[in-house]
Scaffold this motif. Structure first.
Motif, PDB file in Angstrom:
ATOM      1  N   THR A  16       0.843  -1.197   0.000  1.00 12.00           N
ATOM      2  CA  THR A  16       0.000   0.000   0.000  1.00 12.00           C
ATOM      3  C   THR A  16       0.881   1.251   0.000  1.00 12.00           C
ATOM      4  O   THR A  16       1.882   1.306   0.679  1.00 12.00           O
ATOM      5  CB  THR A  16      -0.898   0.004   1.249  1.00 12.00           C
ATOM      6  OG1 THR A  16      -1.610  -1.226   1.278  1.00 12.00           O
ATOM      7  CG2 THR A  16      -1.884   1.143   1.213  1.00 12.00           C
ATOM      8  N   ALA A  17       0.464   2.237  -0.793  1.00 10.44           N
ATOM      9  CA  ALA A  17       1.272   3.453  -0.912  1.00 10.44           C
ATOM     10  C   ALA A  17       0.940   4.448   0.188  1.00 10.44           C
ATOM     11  O   ALA A  17      -0.037   5.153   0.126  1.00 10.44           O
ATOM     12  CB  ALA A  17       1.022   4.089  -2.270  1.00 10.44           C
ATOM     13  N   ASP A 116     -10.808   1.050  -3.821  1.00  7.70           N
ATOM     14  CA  ASP A 116      -9.798   0.576  -2.887  1.00  7.70           C
ATOM     15  C   ASP A 116      -8.553   0.062  -3.596  1.00  7.70           C
ATOM     16  O   ASP A 116      -7.517  -0.162  -2.989  1.00  7.70           O
ATOM     17  CB  ASP A 116     -10.366  -0.524  -1.978  1.00  7.70           C
ATOM     18  CG  ASP A 116     -10.911  -1.713  -2.759  1.00  7.70           C
ATOM     19  OD1 ASP A 116     -11.241  -1.539  -3.942  1.00  7.70           O
ATOM     20  OD2 ASP A 116     -11.001  -2.803  -2.164  1.00  7.70           O
ATOM     21  N   ASP A 117      -8.647  -0.136  -4.902  1.00 11.42           N
ATOM     22  CA  ASP A 117      -7.481  -0.566  -5.667  1.00 11.42           C
ATOM     23  C   ASP A 117      -6.532   0.591  -5.964  1.00 11.42           C
ATOM     24  O   ASP A 117      -5.387   0.368  -6.361  1.00 11.42           O
ATOM     25  CB  ASP A 117      -7.912  -1.188  -7.001  1.00 11.42           C
ATOM     26  CG  ASP A 117      -8.714  -2.465  -6.804  1.00 11.42           C
ATOM     27  OD1 ASP A 117      -8.317  -3.267  -5.955  1.00 11.42           O
ATOM     28  OD2 ASP A 117      -9.739  -2.628  -7.483  1.00 11.42           O
ATOM     29  N   GLU A 118      -7.004   1.828  -5.786  1.00 10.86           N
ATOM     30  CA  GLU A 118      -6.175   2.981  -6.137  1.00 10.86           C
ATOM     31  C   GLU A 118      -4.940   3.087  -5.263  1.00 10.86           C
ATOM     32  O   GLU A 118      -3.905   3.563  -5.691  1.00 10.86           O
ATOM     33  CB  GLU A 118      -7.005   4.274  -6.022  1.00 10.86           C
ATOM     34  CG  GLU A 118      -8.154   4.358  -7.025  1.00 10.86           C
ATOM     35  CD  GLU A 118      -7.684   4.233  -8.468  1.00 10.86           C
ATOM     36  OE1 GLU A 118      -6.679   4.880  -8.816  1.00 10.86           O
ATOM     37  OE2 GLU A 118      -8.324   3.494  -9.229  1.00 10.86           O
ATOM     38  N   GLY A 119      -5.033   2.657  -4.005  1.00 17.22           N
ATOM     39  CA  GLY A 119      -3.887   2.747  -3.108  1.00 17.22           C
ATOM     40  C   GLY A 119      -3.081   1.475  -3.041  1.00 17.22           C
ATOM     41  O   GLY A 119      -2.220   1.331  -2.186  1.00 17.22           O
ATOM     42  N   THR A 120      -3.336   0.555  -3.945  1.00 18.49           N
ATOM     43  CA  THR A 120      -2.668  -0.739  -3.923  1.00 18.49           C
ATOM     44  C   THR A 120      -1.746  -0.880  -5.118  1.00 18.49           C
ATOM     45  O   THR A 120      -2.085  -0.478  -6.221  1.00 18.49           O
ATOM     46  CB  THR A 120      -3.726  -1.872  -3.963  1.00 18.49           C
ATOM     47  OG1 THR A 120      -4.586  -1.714  -2.852  1.00 18.49           O
ATOM     48  CG2 THR A 120      -3.070  -3.237  -3.902  1.00 18.49           C
ATOM     49  N   ILE A 121      -0.584  -1.464  -4.884  1.00 18.19           N
ATOM     50  CA  ILE A 121       0.321  -1.725  -5.995  1.00 18.19           C
ATOM     51  C   ILE A 121      -0.105  -3.027  -6.651  1.00 18.19           C
ATOM     52  O   ILE A 121       0.256  -4.115  -6.243  1.00 18.19           O
ATOM     53  CB  ILE A 121       1.777  -1.805  -5.522  1.00 18.19           C
ATOM     54  CG1 ILE A 121       2.186  -0.502  -4.856  1.00 18.19           C
ATOM     55  CG2 ILE A 121       2.695  -2.075  -6.701  1.00 18.19           C
ATOM     56  CD1 ILE A 121       3.573  -0.500  -4.317  1.00 18.19           C
ATOM     57  N   THR A 122      -0.924  -2.909  -7.669  1.00 20.25           N
ATOM     58  CA  THR A 122      -1.371  -4.066  -8.429  1.00 20.25           C
ATOM     59  C   THR A 122      -0.278  -4.474  -9.415  1.00 20.25           C
ATOM     60  O   THR A 122       0.663  -3.716  -9.647  1.00 20.25           O
ATOM     61  CB  THR A 122      -2.662  -3.721  -9.199  1.00 20.25           C
ATOM     62  OG1 THR A 122      -2.369  -2.651 -10.107  1.00 20.25           O
ATOM     63  CG2 THR A 122      -3.772  -3.305  -8.254  1.00 20.25           C
ATOM     64  N   GLY A 133       3.508   9.736  -4.990  1.00 21.68           N
ATOM     65  CA  GLY A 133       3.260   9.422  -3.585  1.00 21.68           C
ATOM     66  C   GLY A 133       4.469   9.092  -2.746  1.00 21.68           C
ATOM     67  O   GLY A 133       4.321   8.642  -1.606  1.00 21.68           O
ATOM     68  N   TYR A 134       5.688   9.317  -3.261  1.00 19.46           N
ATOM     69  CA  TYR A 134       6.884   8.944  -2.505  1.00 19.46           C
ATOM     70  C   TYR A 134       7.943  10.053  -2.526  1.00 19.46           C
ATOM     71  O   TYR A 134       8.065  10.808  -3.483  1.00 19.46           O
ATOM     72  CB  TYR A 134       7.528   7.683  -3.090  1.00 19.46           C
ATOM     73  CG  TYR A 134       6.702   6.443  -2.911  1.00 19.46           C
ATOM     74  CD1 TYR A 134       6.837   5.631  -1.792  1.00 19.46           C
ATOM     75  CD2 TYR A 134       5.768   6.071  -3.875  1.00 19.46           C
ATOM     76  CE1 TYR A 134       6.076   4.492  -1.640  1.00 19.46           C
ATOM     77  CE2 TYR A 134       5.003   4.932  -3.724  1.00 19.46           C
ATOM     78  CZ  TYR A 134       5.156   4.145  -2.598  1.00 19.46           C
ATOM     79  OH  TYR A 134       4.399   3.019  -2.441  1.00 19.46           O
ATOM     80  N   GLU A 153      15.781   4.307  -1.615  1.00 16.31           N
ATOM     81  CA  GLU A 153      14.785   4.209  -0.546  1.00 16.31           C
ATOM     82  C   GLU A 153      13.588   5.084  -0.895  1.00 16.31           C
ATOM     83  O   GLU A 153      13.745   6.229  -1.315  1.00 16.31           O
ATOM     84  CB  GLU A 153      15.372   4.657   0.787  1.00 16.31           C
ATOM     85  CG  GLU A 153      14.390   4.534   1.946  1.00 16.31           C
ATOM     86  CD  GLU A 153      14.965   5.048   3.251  1.00 16.31           C
ATOM     87  OE1 GLU A 153      14.543   4.570   4.302  1.00 16.31           O
ATOM     88  OE2 GLU A 153      15.840   5.946   3.200  1.00 16.31           O
ATOM     89  N   LEU A 154      12.402   4.536  -0.722  1.00 14.74           N
ATOM     90  CA  LEU A 154      11.172   5.278  -0.967  1.00 14.74           C
ATOM     91  C   LEU A 154      10.400   5.391   0.338  1.00 14.74           C
ATOM     92  O   LEU A 154      10.153   4.394   1.005  1.00 14.74           O
ATOM     93  CB  LEU A 154      10.306   4.574  -2.013  1.00 14.74           C
ATOM     94  CG  LEU A 154      10.863   4.505  -3.436  1.00 14.74           C
ATOM     95  CD1 LEU A 154      11.749   3.282  -3.601  1.00 14.74           C
ATOM     96  CD2 LEU A 154       9.732   4.440  -4.445  1.00 14.74           C
ATOM     97  N   VAL A 155      10.038   6.615   0.682  1.00 16.70           N
ATOM     98  CA  VAL A 155       9.249   6.860   1.888  1.00 16.70           C
ATOM     99  C   VAL A 155       7.903   7.432   1.466  1.00 16.70           C
ATOM    100  O   VAL A 155       7.830   8.542   0.942  1.00 16.70           O
ATOM    101  CB  VAL A 155       9.963   7.832   2.842  1.00 16.70           C
ATOM    102  CG1 VAL A 155       9.126   8.053   4.103  1.00 16.70           C
ATOM    103  CG2 VAL A 155      11.344   7.311   3.207  1.00 16.70           C
TER     104      VAL A 155
END
Length: 224
Positions: A16-17, A116-122, A133-134, A153-155
């Motif tokens: 999740t992002a 709910d798929d919008e915040g998921t890394i499909t 978003g990072y 690194e991604l935060v």
């Protein structure tokens, strides 16, 4: 253990992002600029392909719980469409609906693509999810089996973080993603390592088509 494994269901395939912003100073700004440049090169390279086939290894570790799990999978991606084989199940997205086929249960679930798929890394986002978003930070470089892998690194920017950070490994020669590590706040680390990546493969016309009649004849329970 079961609770942790359940969180790794196919709907939330990778991560999740989310997360907290990092402070900006001159060193971080310079580091972020280098990282963004490399990520943009990866994005441009990936977007140039008509389709992708990726064979990957998935690892889950939680030292506190004494858990180590390894499994393999593969995914075929064409634009937003994909076919994912993972954890003994197959997931198909035809651009409109998501079909999850679980042979062990003789069951198929059919869902519309939801908010709910919008915040998921499909799977269709797994090689380009970092575009939004990072915040980024340039990390170490390692020679892995003769390949120079640069880590970034991604935060995640969101304050509602479920993860501490992500560590993305990039092959500097091919500009392909080599690995992705998620470090969760619950002490669980999940790692996806790309074993094989093929591009622009000839795909049958029915690659992303779900054959409902086939599974009805097999006696599968179909939930819509």
């Amino acid at each position: 253990m079961k609770k942790i494994i359940k969180k790794l269901n196919m709907k939330k395939f990778a991560i999740t992002a989310l997360m907290v912003c990092i402070g900006i100073n001159s060193l971080v700004a310079q580091s972020s600029s280098k990282a963004k440049t490399l990520l943009d090169e990866v994005y441009t390279k990936v977007k140039s392909y008509n389709n992708l086939y990726i064979d990957f290894k998935f690892e889950l570790d939680n030292k506190t719980e004494g858990i180590h799990q390894e499994t393999k999978g593969n995914v075929t991606i064409d634009g937003d469409k994909y076919v994912l084989n993972y954890l003994g199940a197959t997931k198909i997205f035809d651009g409109h609906k998501i079909y999850t086929i679980i042979p062990d249960n003789e069951e198929v679930t059919i869902e519309n693509k939801g908010a709910d798929d919008e915040g998921t890394i499909t799977p269709s986002k797994m090689l380009t999810f970092y575009k939004d978003g990072y915040n980024y930070k340039w990390k170490e470089s390692k020679n892995i089996k003769g390949r120079e892998i640069q880590f970034i690194e991604l935060v995640p920017i969101s304050a509602n973080a479920e993860v501490t950070n992500l560590l993305l490994g990039i092959d500097t020669q091919t500009k392909h993603i080599y690995s992705l590590v998620e470090n969760g706040k619950n002490g669980t680390a999940t790692t996806i390592t790309v074993n094989t990546m093929k591009t622009n493969q000839p795909l049958p016309k029915n690659t992303f088509v779900f054959n409902k009649d086939k599974y009805k004849k097999l006696g599968y329970y179909i939930s819509e």
